[in-house]
Each structure stands twice: as C-alpha cells, then as structure tokens.
Scaffold this active site. Structure first.
Site, PDB file in Angstrom:
ATOM      1  N   CYS A  64       0.933  -1.139   0.289  1.00  0.00           N
ATOM      2  CA  CYS A  64      -0.151   0.076   0.000  1.00  0.00           C
ATOM      3  C   CYS A  64       1.040   1.173   0.080  1.00  0.00           C
ATOM      4  CB  CYS A  64      -1.164   0.062   1.311  1.00  0.00           C
ATOM      5  SG  CYS A  64      -0.163   0.162   2.795  1.00  0.00           S
ATOM      6  N   GLY A  65       0.320   2.385   0.266  1.00  0.00           N
ATOM      7  CA  GLY A  65       1.006   3.725   0.104  1.00  0.00           C
ATOM      8  C   GLY A  65       2.553   3.761   1.095  1.00  0.00           C
ATOM      9  N   THR A  66       2.405   3.160   2.444  1.00  0.00           N
ATOM     10  CA  THR A  66       3.231   3.143   3.428  1.00  0.00           C
ATOM     11  C   THR A  66       3.651   1.609   3.770  1.00  0.00           C
ATOM     12  OG1 THR A  66       1.698   3.209   5.015  1.00  0.00           O
ATOM     13  CG2 THR A  66       2.683   5.283   4.524  1.00  0.00           C
TER      14      THR A  66
HETATM   15  C1  RB5 Z   1      -4.166   5.207   0.100  1.00  0.00           C
HETATM   16  O1  RB5 Z   1      -4.153   6.592   0.029  1.00  0.00           O
HETATM   17  C2  RB5 Z   1      -3.319   4.845   1.559  1.00  0.00           C
HETATM   18  O2  RB5 Z   1      -4.084   5.343   2.666  1.00  0.00           O
HETATM   19  C3  RB5 Z   1      -2.906   3.388   1.716  1.00  0.00           C
HETATM   20  O3  RB5 Z   1      -2.308   3.223   0.581  1.00  0.00           O
HETATM   21  C4  RB5 Z   1      -2.043   2.977   2.800  1.00  0.00           C
HETATM   22  O4  RB5 Z   1      -0.812   3.946   2.727  1.00  0.00           O
HETATM   23  C5  RB5 Z   1      -2.526   3.194   3.834  1.00  0.00           C
HETATM   24  O5  RB5 Z   1      -1.840   2.819   5.117  1.00  0.00           O
END
Ligand code: RB5
Length: 155
Positions: A64-66
C-alpha cells in the site's frame, strides 16, 4: 510460490516485483490484477492476500502507500504474521525470528532497494528453536482473543 497484491498506490511497484520474480523463475500469483483499482481500499486487498497466503501455505507480498495500513489489516487474519520492512535487515530478521508470512512494502516511500528486500524475505528461513516458542505465543494470543479468554491466564 509467492502471492502478491497491492492497493491502487502500489500497482507499479507490484508489476516490477512480479517481473523480477518471474525473471528469477519464481512462481507468483497476482491476486489483485483487477481492471479498475482506482477506488480500492487496502483492508479489502489485505484480506484477499492473507486468505490466499493461508490457502497456498506460502509467502506473500502486500503493498500500500506506506505498507502500514495493509500490514495492520493483514495481521487481523488468524495465522498471518505481516511485517512492514524498509530495509533488508528487517526482512531477514522478520523471517528468522517471527516467521513472518507476508512482507508489506510502502509504494510511496521511494524505496530503491525494494527488490533486494523482497529477495531477502523470500530467501531467508525461519530459525525455529526459541523463536518457535515465541511464535506459538502469538498464535495463543489469537486463540485467546477468539475464545474470549485472557491471555495472561493461559501462559
Ligand atoms: C491510500 O491513499 C493509502 O492510505 C494507503 O495506500 C496506505 O498507505 C494506508 O496505510
């Protein structure tokens, strides 16, 4: 075999990892190869990846993003030990000590050594021994929570 999936933030990184694994003759299943991923939510993706890892009794990669949100969600599934790793050492140790079965990566971190982290995670075996006892305790916490029993009472 490796199961892989990402939310919308990680599609490009996911494709790079798939290509890398295939070039190294490692079977990979992309469980999030959807036509439209623009509105997807990482908990849904985490659940799909987690179930597939358990069904196939293999390692998984969740992006995911992080890497954080997807790891939190993956870890809600019994039997999953998901770890966010931002460097090779973390990938090595979470396999050796925690028997992690899902590697979580952050696509928005600009991590240039993601492929090395993947390779380390995949190639490192669980060390067992005293670490097995600790991993068993994680399973025990899961069971206690499921049964509504306080963990401290059952150690
Ligand atoms: C999506 O915008 C983002 O919130 C998701 O990819 C993730 O980083 C959440 O922890």
């Amino acid at each position: 075999m490796i199961v892989i999936g990402s939310d919308h933030t990680g599609i490009e990184l996911k494709k790079n990892i798939i290509k890398h694994l295939q070039e190294n003759n490692i079977d990979v299943i992309d469980v999030t190869n959807f036509e439209d991923q623009s509105g997807d939510d990482y908990p849904d993706i985490a659940y799909i990846i987690s179930k597939s890892v358990l069904e196939n009794n293999c390692l998984g990669i969740a992006i995911c993003g992080t890497g954080i949100g997807i790891s939190i969600a993956c870890n809600k599934v019994n039997g999953i030990r998901a770890a966010v790793c931002t460097e090779k050492y973390m990938a090595q140790m979470t396999r050796m000590d925690n028997d992690a079965n899902i590697l979580c990566l952050g696509a928005r971190l600009g991590n240039t050594d993601a492929l090395e982290i993947v390779d380390t995670f995949i190639k490192t075996d669980f060390a067992g021994g005293r670490h097995q006892r600790r991993v068993d305790k994680i399973s025990k916490i899961e069971k206690c929570e499921k049964d509504g029993v306080i963990y401290g009472d059952s150690i």
